[in-house]
Design a protein around this motif. Sequence first.
Motif, PDB file in Angstrom:
ATOM      1  N   ASN A 112      46.005  28.251  35.543  1.00 54.01           N
ATOM      2  CA  ASN A 112      45.154  29.303  35.274  1.00 54.01           C
ATOM      3  C   ASN A 112      43.341  28.848  34.837  1.00 54.01           C
ATOM      4  N   TRP A 113      42.384  29.555  34.890  1.00 54.41           N
ATOM      5  CA  TRP A 113      41.711  28.810  34.600  1.00 54.41           C
ATOM      6  C   TRP A 113      40.748  30.505  34.434  1.00 54.41           C
ATOM      7  N   PHE A 114      40.405  30.195  33.019  1.00 49.39           N
ATOM      8  CA  PHE A 114      38.963  30.870  32.444  1.00 49.39           C
ATOM      9  C   PHE A 114      37.457  30.490  32.830  1.00 49.39           C
ATOM     10  N   MET A 115      36.782  31.102  34.139  1.00 50.11           N
ATOM     11  CA  MET A 115      35.672  31.229  34.486  1.00 50.11           C
ATOM     12  C   MET A 115      34.786  30.796  33.924  1.00 50.11           C
ATOM     13  N   GLY A 116      34.615  32.516  32.593  1.00 49.69           N
ATOM     14  CA  GLY A 116      33.631  33.335  31.861  1.00 49.69           C
ATOM     15  C   GLY A 116      33.530  34.248  31.720  1.00 49.69           C
ATOM     16  N   ARG A 117      31.707  34.642  31.226  1.00 46.96           N
ATOM     17  CA  ARG A 117      31.967  36.092  31.519  1.00 46.96           C
ATOM     18  C   ARG A 117      30.838  36.631  31.787  1.00 46.96           C
ATOM     19  N   PRO A 118      30.858  36.769  33.050  1.00 48.62           N
ATOM     20  CA  PRO A 118      29.723  37.368  33.769  1.00 48.62           C
ATOM     21  C   PRO A 118      29.410  38.620  33.795  1.00 48.62           C
ATOM     22  N   LEU A 119      27.905  39.569  33.347  1.00 45.82           N
ATOM     23  CA  LEU A 119      28.126  41.110  33.199  1.00 45.82           C
ATOM     24  C   LEU A 119      28.931  41.698  32.183  1.00 45.82           C
ATOM     25  N   GLY A 120      29.167  40.644  31.017  1.00 45.25           N
ATOM     26  CA  GLY A 120      29.622  41.460  30.215  1.00 45.25           C
ATOM     27  C   GLY A 120      31.820  41.488  29.895  1.00 45.25           C
ATOM     28  N   GLY A 121      31.891  40.501  31.404  1.00 48.66           N
ATOM     29  CA  GLY A 121      33.764  41.491  31.167  1.00 48.66           C
ATOM     30  C   GLY A 121      34.067  39.419  31.340  1.00 48.66           C
ATOM     31  N   GLU A 122      35.188  39.474  31.743  1.00 52.38           N
ATOM     32  CA  GLU A 122      36.475  37.716  31.553  1.00 52.38           C
ATOM     33  C   GLU A 122      36.068  38.325  33.028  1.00 52.38           C
ATOM     34  N   LEU A 123      36.048  36.855  33.612  1.00 54.06           N
ATOM     35  CA  LEU A 123      36.394  36.445  35.037  1.00 54.06           C
ATOM     36  C   LEU A 123      36.782  35.263  35.153  1.00 54.06           C
ATOM     37  N   THR A 124      38.226  35.312  35.519  1.00 50.83           N
ATOM     38  CA  THR A 124      39.953  34.704  35.961  1.00 50.83           C
ATOM     39  C   THR A 124      40.529  34.105  37.027  1.00 50.83           C
ATOM     40  N   SER A 125      40.924  32.594  37.126  1.00 52.16           N
ATOM     41  CA  SER A 125      41.332  32.290  38.321  1.00 52.16           C
ATOM     42  C   SER A 125      42.989  31.883  38.001  1.00 52.16           C
ATOM     43  N   ARG A 126      43.930  32.398  39.049  1.00 51.83           N
ATOM     44  CA  ARG A 126      44.750  31.938  39.415  1.00 51.83           C
ATOM     45  C   ARG A 126      46.051  31.317  40.321  1.00 51.83           C
ATOM     46  N   THR A 127      45.491  29.874  40.768  1.00 54.67           N
ATOM     47  CA  THR A 127      46.127  29.556  41.751  1.00 54.67           C
ATOM     48  C   THR A 127      47.294  29.273  41.804  1.00 54.67           C
ATOM     49  N   ARG A 128      48.367  29.463  42.540  1.00 52.05           N
ATOM     50  CA  ARG A 128      49.912  29.050  42.361  1.00 52.05           C
ATOM     51  C   ARG A 128      50.559  28.475  43.853  1.00 52.05           C
ATOM     52  N   LEU A 129      51.137  27.443  43.825  1.00 52.70           N
ATOM     53  CA  LEU A 129      52.157  26.792  44.878  1.00 52.70           C
ATOM     54  C   LEU A 129      53.145  26.760  45.194  1.00 52.70           C
ATOM     55  N   GLU A 130      53.446  27.758  45.820  1.00 49.99           N
ATOM     56  CA  GLU A 130      55.098  27.825  45.857  1.00 49.99           C
ATOM     57  C   GLU A 130      55.881  27.080  46.404  1.00 49.99           C
ATOM     58  N   GLN A 131      57.112  26.447  46.627  1.00 45.08           N
ATOM     59  CA  GLN A 131      58.111  26.220  47.341  1.00 45.08           C
ATOM     60  C   GLN A 131      59.513  27.222  47.251  1.00 45.08           C
ATOM     61  N   ARG A 132      59.425  27.533  48.677  1.00 42.25           N
ATOM     62  CA  ARG A 132      60.585  28.609  48.585  1.00 42.25           C
ATOM     63  C   ARG A 132      62.039  28.622  49.358  1.00 42.25           C
ATOM     64  N   TRP A 133      62.932  29.083  48.995  1.00 45.35           N
ATOM     65  CA  TRP A 133      63.669  28.961  49.830  1.00 45.35           C
ATOM     66  C   TRP A 133      65.088  29.929  50.330  1.00 45.35           C
ATOM     67  N   ARG A 134      64.786  30.223  51.589  1.00 46.72           N
ATOM     68  CA  ARG A 134      66.036  31.642  51.385  1.00 46.72           C
ATOM     69  C   ARG A 134      67.111  31.904  51.793  1.00 46.72           C
ATOM     70  N   SER A 135      68.035  32.456  51.456  1.00 46.97           N
ATOM     71  CA  SER A 135      69.999  32.683  51.444  1.00 46.97           C
ATOM     72  C   SER A 135      70.165  32.652  53.533  1.00 46.97           C
ATOM     73  N   ASP A 136      69.208  33.290  54.135  1.00 50.24           N
ATOM     74  CA  ASP A 136      69.141  33.681  55.826  1.00 50.24           C
ATOM     75  C   ASP A 136      69.017  32.395  56.371  1.00 50.24           C
ATOM     76  N   GLY A 137      67.687  30.920  55.941  1.00 50.03           N
ATOM     77  CA  GLY A 137      67.815  30.273  56.773  1.00 50.03           C
ATOM     78  C   GLY A 137      68.141  28.790  55.641  1.00 50.03           C
TER      79      GLY A 137
END
Length: 233
Positions: A112-137
């Motif tokens: 999670n990264w708080f990127m700043g306050r452009p134009l009086g708001g809040e801009l944030t980024s969320r980067t997620r890397l997933e490892q996935r396992w399913r019961s049908d494979g």
Amino acid sequence: MRRASPIRLASRFAMAFASFLPVAAAAETREDEQVWVNLTAMGPISGDVVYFAELQPRMGDGASRLDQLLLRGAVGLKLSPSVTLYQGYAHVVVPVDGGRDVNEERSFQQLNWFMGRPLGGELTSRTRLEQRWRSDGGDTGWRLREMLRYEKPLQPGSNAVNALVYAEGFLALNDTDWGARGGFDQLRSFVGVELGVKDATTVELGYLNQVIDQSRGRTRVNHVASVTLFFRH
């Protein structure tokens, strides 16, 4: 002439944007109306160690039945006032009519990264890397997700009501025997409001458009009424 509603206009805009993606320009498109509820608790554990925990029921088929149930939690470390790194785990249940539920397990790393306050708001980024396992494979699926989120107070000097938009792209990094295909996976686009409830607790209400590549020339588009409660302490 009947005027289109704001939700319908937002839906058309999101679908038009997705059509520029090669995989979204599919020959067959299925649409559904859904309701997603997200209950999230988050806060400090000790010092710079933090956590979040989520419960997410998602209703599909015209919001007539449970389409998916997601339980997710993570522990994180604040690397700076604007950057937090998490390790988490999720359990996902996908009900199957007349058959055994499909279960998915996910391990994930999140930045999670708080990127700043452009134009009086809040801009944030969320980067997620997933490892996935399913019961049908038996294969492990790797998926990368990136969200950009922007919120801005509608009244200067007050956070009681914020305009909120975000977009999140999903990229599958490999093929699996349970159906994942490497490349564009889905795009979520949200427009709505964030309401202050009490202390740091907030509610987010709005429309979410989800475009999913189901491969073999098929695309699914979900029109979602999204309700999220964030309990921060």
